[in-house]
Scaffold this motif. Sequence first.
Motif, short mmCIF file in Angstrom:
data_model
loop_
_atom_site.label_atom_id
_atom_site.label_comp_id
_atom_site.label_asym_id
_atom_site.label_seq_id
_atom_site.Cartn_x
_atom_site.Cartn_y
_atom_site.Cartn_z
N SER A 80 0.83 -1.21 0.00
CA SER A 80 0.00 0.00 0.00
C SER A 80 0.87 1.26 0.00
O SER A 80 0.56 2.25 -0.68
CB SER A 80 -0.91 0.01 1.23
N ARG A 81 1.99 1.22 0.72
CA ARG A 81 2.89 2.37 0.76
C ARG A 81 3.54 2.60 -0.61
O ARG A 81 3.67 3.74 -1.08
CB ARG A 81 3.97 2.15 1.82
N LEU A 82 3.93 1.52 -1.27
CA LEU A 82 4.61 1.64 -2.56
C LEU A 82 3.71 2.15 -3.67
O LEU A 82 4.19 2.70 -4.67
CB LEU A 82 5.22 0.29 -2.96
N ASP A 102 0.49 -6.62 -8.09
CA ASP A 102 1.42 -5.87 -8.94
C ASP A 102 1.62 -4.45 -8.40
O ASP A 102 0.77 -3.90 -7.70
CB ASP A 102 0.88 -5.79 -10.37
N ILE A 103 2.75 -3.86 -8.74
CA ILE A 103 3.02 -2.47 -8.38
C ILE A 103 3.35 -1.71 -9.67
O ILE A 103 4.36 -2.00 -10.33
CB ILE A 103 4.19 -2.35 -7.38
N PRO A 104 2.52 -0.75 -10.07
CA PRO A 104 1.25 -0.40 -9.44
C PRO A 104 0.18 -1.45 -9.73
O PRO A 104 0.32 -2.22 -10.68
CB PRO A 104 0.90 0.93 -10.10
N PRO A 105 -0.88 -1.50 -8.92
CA PRO A 105 -1.97 -2.45 -9.16
C PRO A 105 -2.61 -2.21 -10.52
O PRO A 105 -2.53 -1.11 -11.08
CB PRO A 105 -2.96 -2.15 -8.02
N ARG A 106 -3.29 -3.25 -11.05
CA ARG A 106 -3.90 -3.16 -12.38
C ARG A 106 -5.42 -3.41 -12.29
O ARG A 106 -5.92 -4.42 -12.75
CB ARG A 106 -3.28 -4.19 -13.31
N PRO A 107 -6.17 -2.47 -11.69
CA PRO A 107 -7.62 -2.67 -11.55
C PRO A 107 -8.38 -2.32 -12.82
O PRO A 107 -9.05 -1.29 -12.91
CB PRO A 107 -7.97 -1.71 -10.41
#
Length: 511
Positions: A131-133, A166-171
């Motif tokens: 969440s921080r990243l 994943d970073i960033p997430p892929r929503p």
Amino acid sequence: MSTSATNRGATTAGVQIHQSRRLPDFLHSVNLKYVKLGYHYLITHLLTLCLVPLMAVIIIEACRMNPEDIHQLWLHLQYNLVSVITCSAFLVFGSTAYIMTRPRSVYLVDYSCYRPPSDLEVQFDRFIEHSRLTGDFDESALEFQRKILERSGLGEETYVPEAMHDIPPRPSMATARQEAEQVMFGALDNLFRNTGIKAKDIGILVVNCSLFNPTPSLSAMIVNKYKLRGNIRSYNLGGMGCSAGVIAIDLAKDLLQVHRNTYAVVVSTENITQNWYFGNKKSMLIPNCLFRMGGSAVLLSNKSKDRRRAKYKLVHVVRTHRGADDKAFKCVYQEQDDVGKTGVSLSKDLMAIAGGALKTNITTLGPLVLPISEQLLFFATLVSKKLFNAKVKPYIPDFKFAFDHFCIHAGGRAVIDELEKNLQLLPAHVEPSRMTLHRFGNTSSSSIWYELAYTEAKGRMRKGNRVWQIAFGSGFKCNSAVWEALRKVNPSPNSPWEDCIHRYPVEVAAA
């Protein structure tokens, strides 16, 4: 005598006095318990106790009759053909009408809960670091999520979908579809494998998912995947919250009353990918901490031949809707925050509203399931309060007399605690709910099936046992389903608890 010896003697004497004072209270509570149990058995078997002496008197009087009197009675019945024919006609007509109009029994043949792969597990530290990243949350929001996780009752092995790792997430729509397919098809594949059911035999399909409703629908995705027949009755329920699984069962039950000799499949799931909240409003951050990936598929039948292999029979479904009240309607509400980010907000009044919905639901359910002994106590308390204005506490019926197992929706630790307290349940009764929350998190409408699977995996389900599934959902709704075990129920192959049930129950850290 030394001072230490004197102190030990005084301490021992104090303990003995304390124990002697507590002993009468303990004996009193034990006596009350057995008095209530004796009262329950007396009222339950009161009719039998009254009929036994009556039958004994009839048999004794029959033995005293002369053979000539018995012969005369037989001749009277033999030649009174009009009465015999009339009674027979009424009997045949009544039996036919009852058979034609009685509700068809609905059997639960089997069900399956999806178990995600281990690489989708999310530990607390990884959750916070991830969440921080992402850079979407400030320090206050991160600390708030950490506290919620620590007090939530969730363990370190719950699952979130691949896109959120994943970073960033892929929503995206594509990744949300991927999650839905993974969960629904995974549960259905296992269900079809365990039951041997063929696609062409399914006449009814009901799918419920509250927050993800693409076009074509989730039910259409299943029809396409398994090539279900063209005249299937398919339904897709959306926006109905965590209690939609019971609503879907109720809809399938009603359809099975109309369509003969067929199967109904009910799929319950929720979608995490497209509904993760990336803002800092605390009331909307709670779902991120509680909701996890999961789903279930249930096979129902109205075929009498399936009773032999079915696990359960559906006894009752009771639904309660409090949507007419504005506070209840908005206590679980999907909206945008001040910066336009979408999420689901949970009101601080949620538990009070859930308690009111529960009270309404059990008021309807109670007369259907409670033994007459509990109903009489409830009625007597109500009369004394209303008519005589007596200052007595409302009597809370003991549902432990009606049910052997409880599957309380694993919506969160507070939900389970509140029901355990209000229904006066024992820790063993809420164990399936607590352990499901710990192992799988809040999987929304499918959580009650993970709980039932836990009870089966523990080998606790016996023939004749009654199960109460109870769930809460946005709107606000409280819905109950009652099942009766048709045999000693063992866990089905590939149960979600198959390789970890030996580790449970576990100790959950205090809130």
